[in-house]
Design a protein around this motif. Sequence first.
Motif, PDB file in Angstrom:
ATOM      1  N   GLU A  25       0.832  -1.216   0.000  1.00 11.17           N
ATOM      2  CA  GLU A  25       0.000   0.000   0.000  1.00 11.17           C
ATOM      3  C   GLU A  25       0.858   1.255   0.000  1.00 11.17           C
ATOM      4  O   GLU A  25       0.536   2.243  -0.654  1.00 11.17           O
ATOM      5  N   ARG A  26       1.949   1.210   0.743  1.00 14.06           N
ATOM      6  CA  ARG A  26       2.789   2.392   0.905  1.00 14.06           C
ATOM      7  C   ARG A  26       3.690   2.631  -0.306  1.00 14.06           C
ATOM      8  O   ARG A  26       3.846   3.767  -0.753  1.00 14.06           O
ATOM      9  N   TYR A  27       4.296   1.573  -0.833  1.00 16.10           N
ATOM     10  CA  TYR A  27       5.334   1.759  -1.842  1.00 16.10           C
ATOM     11  C   TYR A  27       4.907   1.480  -3.289  1.00 16.10           C
ATOM     12  O   TYR A  27       5.509   2.018  -4.212  1.00 16.10           O
ATOM     13  N   ALA A  28       3.909   0.635  -3.497  1.00 14.09           N
ATOM     14  CA  ALA A  28       3.543   0.258  -4.872  1.00 14.09           C
ATOM     15  C   ALA A  28       3.191   1.465  -5.755  1.00 14.09           C
ATOM     16  O   ALA A  28       3.682   1.558  -6.885  1.00 14.09           O
ATOM     17  N   PRO A  29       2.356   2.402  -5.284  1.00 15.07           N
ATOM     18  CA  PRO A  29       2.036   3.544  -6.158  1.00 15.07           C
ATOM     19  C   PRO A  29       3.270   4.365  -6.540  1.00 15.07           C
ATOM     20  O   PRO A  29       3.404   4.803  -7.684  1.00 15.07           O
ATOM     21  N   MET A  30       4.199   4.540  -5.596  1.00 14.89           N
ATOM     22  CA  MET A  30       5.408   5.316  -5.888  1.00 14.89           C
ATOM     23  C   MET A  30       6.315   4.556  -6.858  1.00 14.89           C
ATOM     24  O   MET A  30       6.904   5.146  -7.764  1.00 14.89           O
ATOM     25  N   GLU A  75      14.758   5.285   4.334  1.00 13.17           N
ATOM     26  CA  GLU A  75      15.490   5.872   3.205  1.00 13.17           C
ATOM     27  C   GLU A  75      16.291   4.795   2.475  1.00 13.17           C
ATOM     28  O   GLU A  75      16.309   4.743   1.249  1.00 13.17           O
ATOM     29  N   SER A  76      16.935   3.904   3.240  1.00  7.41           N
ATOM     30  CA  SER A  76      17.681   2.794   2.631  1.00  7.41           C
ATOM     31  C   SER A  76      16.732   1.883   1.872  1.00  7.41           C
ATOM     32  O   SER A  76      17.052   1.400   0.781  1.00  7.41           O
ATOM     33  N   LEU A  77      15.554   1.642   2.448  1.00  6.77           N
ATOM     34  CA  LEU A  77      14.553   0.802   1.804  1.00  6.77           C
ATOM     35  C   LEU A  77      14.127   1.425   0.475  1.00  6.77           C
ATOM     36  O   LEU A  77      14.076   0.746  -0.549  1.00  6.77           O
ATOM     37  N   TRP A  78      13.836   2.723   0.469  1.00  2.28           N
ATOM     38  CA  TRP A  78      13.383   3.393  -0.748  1.00  2.28           C
ATOM     39  C   TRP A  78      14.469   3.378  -1.824  1.00  2.28           C
ATOM     40  O   TRP A  78      14.196   3.122  -3.000  1.00  2.28           O
ATOM     41  N   GLN A  79      15.730   3.622  -1.437  1.00  2.00           N
ATOM     42  CA  GLN A  79      16.825   3.604  -2.403  1.00  2.00           C
ATOM     43  C   GLN A  79      16.972   2.211  -3.029  1.00  2.00           C
ATOM     44  O   GLN A  79      17.176   2.084  -4.240  1.00  2.00           O
ATOM     45  N   LEU A  80      16.839   1.188  -2.202  1.00  2.00           N
ATOM     46  CA  LEU A  80      16.928  -0.182  -2.702  1.00  2.00           C
ATOM     47  C   LEU A  80      15.781  -0.476  -3.674  1.00  2.00           C
ATOM     48  O   LEU A  80      15.996  -1.046  -4.747  1.00  2.00           O
ATOM     49  N   CYS A  82      14.068   1.616  -5.504  1.00  2.00           N
ATOM     50  CA  CYS A  82      14.296   2.349  -6.763  1.00  2.00           C
ATOM     51  C   CYS A  82      15.338   1.627  -7.620  1.00  2.00           C
ATOM     52  O   CYS A  82      15.168   1.507  -8.836  1.00  2.00           O
ATOM     53  N   ALA A  83      16.407   1.144  -6.981  1.00  2.00           N
ATOM     54  CA  ALA A  83      17.452   0.427  -7.725  1.00  2.00           C
ATOM     55  C   ALA A  83      16.887  -0.849  -8.355  1.00  2.00           C
ATOM     56  O   ALA A  83      17.174  -1.153  -9.522  1.00  2.00           O
ATOM     57  N   ILE A  84      16.058  -1.584  -7.602  1.00  2.00           N
ATOM     58  CA  ILE A  84      15.452  -2.810  -8.139  1.00  2.00           C
ATOM     59  C   ILE A  84      14.526  -2.454  -9.310  1.00  2.00           C
ATOM     60  O   ILE A  84      14.513  -3.132 -10.340  1.00  2.00           O
ATOM     61  N   THR A  85      13.757  -1.377  -9.170  1.00  3.85           N
ATOM     62  CA  THR A  85      12.821  -0.960 -10.228  1.00  3.85           C
ATOM     63  C   THR A  85      13.566  -0.618 -11.513  1.00  3.85           C
ATOM     64  O   THR A  85      13.186  -1.077 -12.593  1.00  3.85           O
ATOM     65  N   LEU A  86      14.624   0.160 -11.404  1.00  2.00           N
ATOM     66  CA  LEU A  86      15.389   0.541 -12.590  1.00  2.00           C
ATOM     67  C   LEU A  86      16.037  -0.682 -13.241  1.00  2.00           C
ATOM     68  O   LEU A  86      16.095  -0.788 -14.468  1.00  2.00           O
ATOM     69  N   THR A  87      16.495  -1.623 -12.410  1.00  2.00           N
ATOM     70  CA  THR A  87      17.069  -2.858 -12.946  1.00  2.00           C
ATOM     71  C   THR A  87      16.024  -3.650 -13.713  1.00  2.00           C
ATOM     72  O   THR A  87      16.276  -4.166 -14.809  1.00  2.00           O
ATOM     73  N   LYS A  88      14.811  -3.736 -13.146  1.00  2.00           N
ATOM     74  CA  LYS A  88      13.724  -4.462 -13.822  1.00  2.00           C
ATOM     75  C   LYS A  88      13.368  -3.795 -15.153  1.00  2.00           C
ATOM     76  O   LYS A  88      13.131  -4.477 -16.149  1.00  2.00           O
ATOM     77  N   VAL A  89      13.319  -2.464 -15.178  1.00  2.00           N
ATOM     78  CA  VAL A  89      13.004  -1.740 -16.419  1.00  2.00           C
ATOM     79  C   VAL A  89      14.063  -2.055 -17.471  1.00  2.00           C
ATOM     80  O   VAL A  89      13.744  -2.346 -18.628  1.00  2.00           O
ATOM     81  N   ARG A  90      15.347  -2.031 -17.072  1.00  2.00           N
ATOM     82  CA  ARG A  90      16.429  -2.340 -18.024  1.00  2.00           C
ATOM     83  C   ARG A  90      16.339  -3.783 -18.512  1.00  2.00           C
ATOM     84  O   ARG A  90      16.557  -4.069 -19.683  1.00  2.00           O
ATOM     85  N   GLU A  91      16.028  -4.716 -17.592  1.00  2.00           N
ATOM     86  CA  GLU A  91      15.893  -6.127 -17.976  1.00  2.00           C
ATOM     87  C   GLU A  91      14.777  -6.305 -19.007  1.00  2.00           C
ATOM     88  O   GLU A  91      14.933  -7.040 -19.985  1.00  2.00           O
TER      89      GLU A  91
END
Length: 197
Positions: A25-30, A75-80, A82-91
Amino acid sequence: MPQDDEWLIQGLTRGDPEAARVFCERYAPMLQRVADKYLADGMRRRVGPESVCQSVCLSFLRRAQAGEFQLPDSESLWQLLCAITLTKVREKARYHRRQKRNIERERPLNSPMGRNTDGEDFDLADPHPTNVDAVEFQEEFEALLADLDDEERQLVEIKLQQNTNEEAATKMGCSERTVRRILKRIQSKVSRGLQSG
């Protein structure tokens, strides 16, 4: 129950369903907005930001429960994430730009007559098949399915419900690579069946 960052991170590590629900609920929309920002326009015809987001959440929750992450704060959670999201987009971009799947090879149909931008004509399927056509198709389809084993039939049913390979893998309890391998097997059997038929 307090739903602060520490509780959330600890709950995700323990595999707590309530923590997973709050996390989504908290992170999926972002995360969906991040994916949407970085998906190229052409890619959106094949991959939506919501499917990238779902893949990110599933990967993160599985790996968090396995204890792969050390997350001291949100903050560490959000950075992680974002990194996973960008990796998935590139994949996804790499996957859809490989050889025969290459998105650049797609050609739009510019008119109902079935002519594309290169001037080639295509025979378009009749949108209203006759009852005879429908029965013939059903018989051929069932004959092709008869050559498949249980695992292959299960995957066909899942894919007919418009599931992605990742979703199929989750439903079948296997890896996406296994799903692709089964799909190749099915394709090979169907191809042989069509040639012999």
